[in-house]
Write an enzyme that holds these catalytic residues in place. Sequence first.
Site, PDB file in Angstrom:
ATOM      1  N   GLY A 146      55.409  25.668  24.781  1.00  0.00           N
ATOM      2  CA  GLY A 146      56.549  24.954  25.324  1.00  0.00           C
ATOM      3  C   GLY A 146      56.364  23.453  25.200  1.00  0.00           C
ATOM      4  O   GLY A 146      55.249  22.962  24.995  1.00  0.00           O
ATOM      5  N   CYS A 147      57.460  22.704  25.327  1.00  0.00           N
ATOM      6  CA  CYS A 147      57.386  21.250  25.156  1.00  0.00           C
ATOM      7  C   CYS A 147      56.600  20.592  26.287  1.00  0.00           C
ATOM      8  O   CYS A 147      55.701  19.778  26.037  1.00  0.00           O
ATOM      9  CB  CYS A 147      58.790  20.654  25.058  1.00  0.00           C
ATOM     10  SG  CYS A 147      59.931  21.164  26.364  1.00  0.00           S
ATOM     11  N   TYR A 148      56.896  20.932  27.536  1.00  0.00           N
ATOM     12  CA  TYR A 148      56.143  20.361  28.650  1.00  0.00           C
ATOM     13  C   TYR A 148      54.655  20.745  28.582  1.00  0.00           C
ATOM     14  O   TYR A 148      53.787  19.881  28.774  1.00  0.00           O
ATOM     15  CB  TYR A 148      56.739  20.805  29.981  1.00  0.00           C
ATOM     16  CG  TYR A 148      57.994  20.088  30.406  1.00  0.00           C
ATOM     17  CD1 TYR A 148      58.059  18.698  30.486  1.00  0.00           C
ATOM     18  CD2 TYR A 148      59.133  20.807  30.762  1.00  0.00           C
ATOM     19  CE1 TYR A 148      59.206  18.042  30.905  1.00  0.00           C
ATOM     20  CE2 TYR A 148      60.294  20.156  31.173  1.00  0.00           C
ATOM     21  CZ  TYR A 148      60.328  18.776  31.247  1.00  0.00           C
ATOM     22  OH  TYR A 148      61.464  18.127  31.654  1.00  0.00           O
ATOM     23  N   THR A 150      52.895  21.441  25.933  1.00  0.00           N
ATOM     24  CA  THR A 150      52.270  20.727  24.815  1.00  0.00           C
ATOM     25  C   THR A 150      51.848  19.326  25.239  1.00  0.00           C
ATOM     26  O   THR A 150      50.687  18.935  25.055  1.00  0.00           O
ATOM     27  CB  THR A 150      53.239  20.647  23.618  1.00  0.00           C
ATOM     28  OG1 THR A 150      53.460  21.963  23.099  1.00  0.00           O
ATOM     29  CG2 THR A 150      52.656  19.779  22.502  1.00  0.00           C
ATOM     30  N   ALA A 151      52.774  18.565  25.792  1.00  0.00           N
ATOM     31  CA  ALA A 151      52.457  17.197  26.191  1.00  0.00           C
ATOM     32  C   ALA A 151      51.429  17.162  27.318  1.00  0.00           C
ATOM     33  O   ALA A 151      50.552  16.288  27.344  1.00  0.00           O
ATOM     34  CB  ALA A 151      53.735  16.475  26.617  1.00  0.00           C
TER      35      ALA A 151
END
Length: 335
Positions: A146-148, A150-151
Amino acid sequence: MIKVAIIGVSGYTGLELVKLLVNHPKFEISYIGTSKGDEKLTTLHPSLKDVYSCEVKKSNANDIAKVADLAFLALPHKTAMGFAKELLKRDVKVVDLSADYRLELSTYEEFYCPHEDKENLSHSVYGLPEIYKEDIKKATLVANPGCYPTASLLGLLPFVKYIDENYPIFIDAKSGVSGAGKSPSDIKHFVKVNENIFAYNPLKHRHSPEIKEKLKCLTCRDFEVNFVPHLLPVTRGMLVSIYLKLKGDIDAKEILQEFYRKSEFVRVRQNPVEIKSTAGTNFCDIFVEQKDNAIFISSSIDNLLRGASSQAVVNANLMCGFKANLAIPKIAYIP
């Protein structure tokens, strides 16, 4: 040429996949599908007019398997696992951008729904190349993070061995509105988002258990993770701020620099990061500041690219034996 399919092209991540794959030197788009089909791609995405056009078909696993060696699934959770299961039976490699194969069974079923493909779930590979690159190379099914997560994970990973588990980890995350998907809703209404910022699903967001589970997989330690996402009044981009305490006398800047010394997609910054520097790229920019044993970590990615589509193409490159950076954008397009 490796023939690839994009299933679920109507959304933002589907469009980004088309844009990346059109100019890929080793991949050829052989199938594009949606749940409805019988549409023109340029009707779904007018920006592709005079750039790339093809027939959008009603997605069918049998048809996909006849023309594709690998499929990108830009589908909602539950829907994705149905397609993945059928494609894998037919020897089609899969990069799944949904949550269906990211989590252990018990975690997934607690936060999503009953899982319908437990067999493939057990051998899926989590697609974070900085940690699982060698496993991804051998995989037939990659679960794109997921994007969150990953960061957040890229910011946390250099420090996992040094985190003091007596103190919770706090993650304050902010995303462009495209991260909430294309379907209309009250929180994405222009009047709500414009000149505004607000939290949603604080401490309850589904990406929180993904972050926590992956930290435990890597360390065998159970961290308390407090995760709060927000929507920014911008189209794309993601900024994550992490607060935690370390144990021992540790130089956080040195640890961060050394951990990512050989990483081609992570840039260590000397000043707090910003979303303009990563928008349109697969980079994750990371900054750390330290006061005694307390540290602040700031990371930035493009939520649609590094948080979804370009990371998916990196994973596909590795699965097919190509260099990870093939056809991956490097220059931010916002000045």
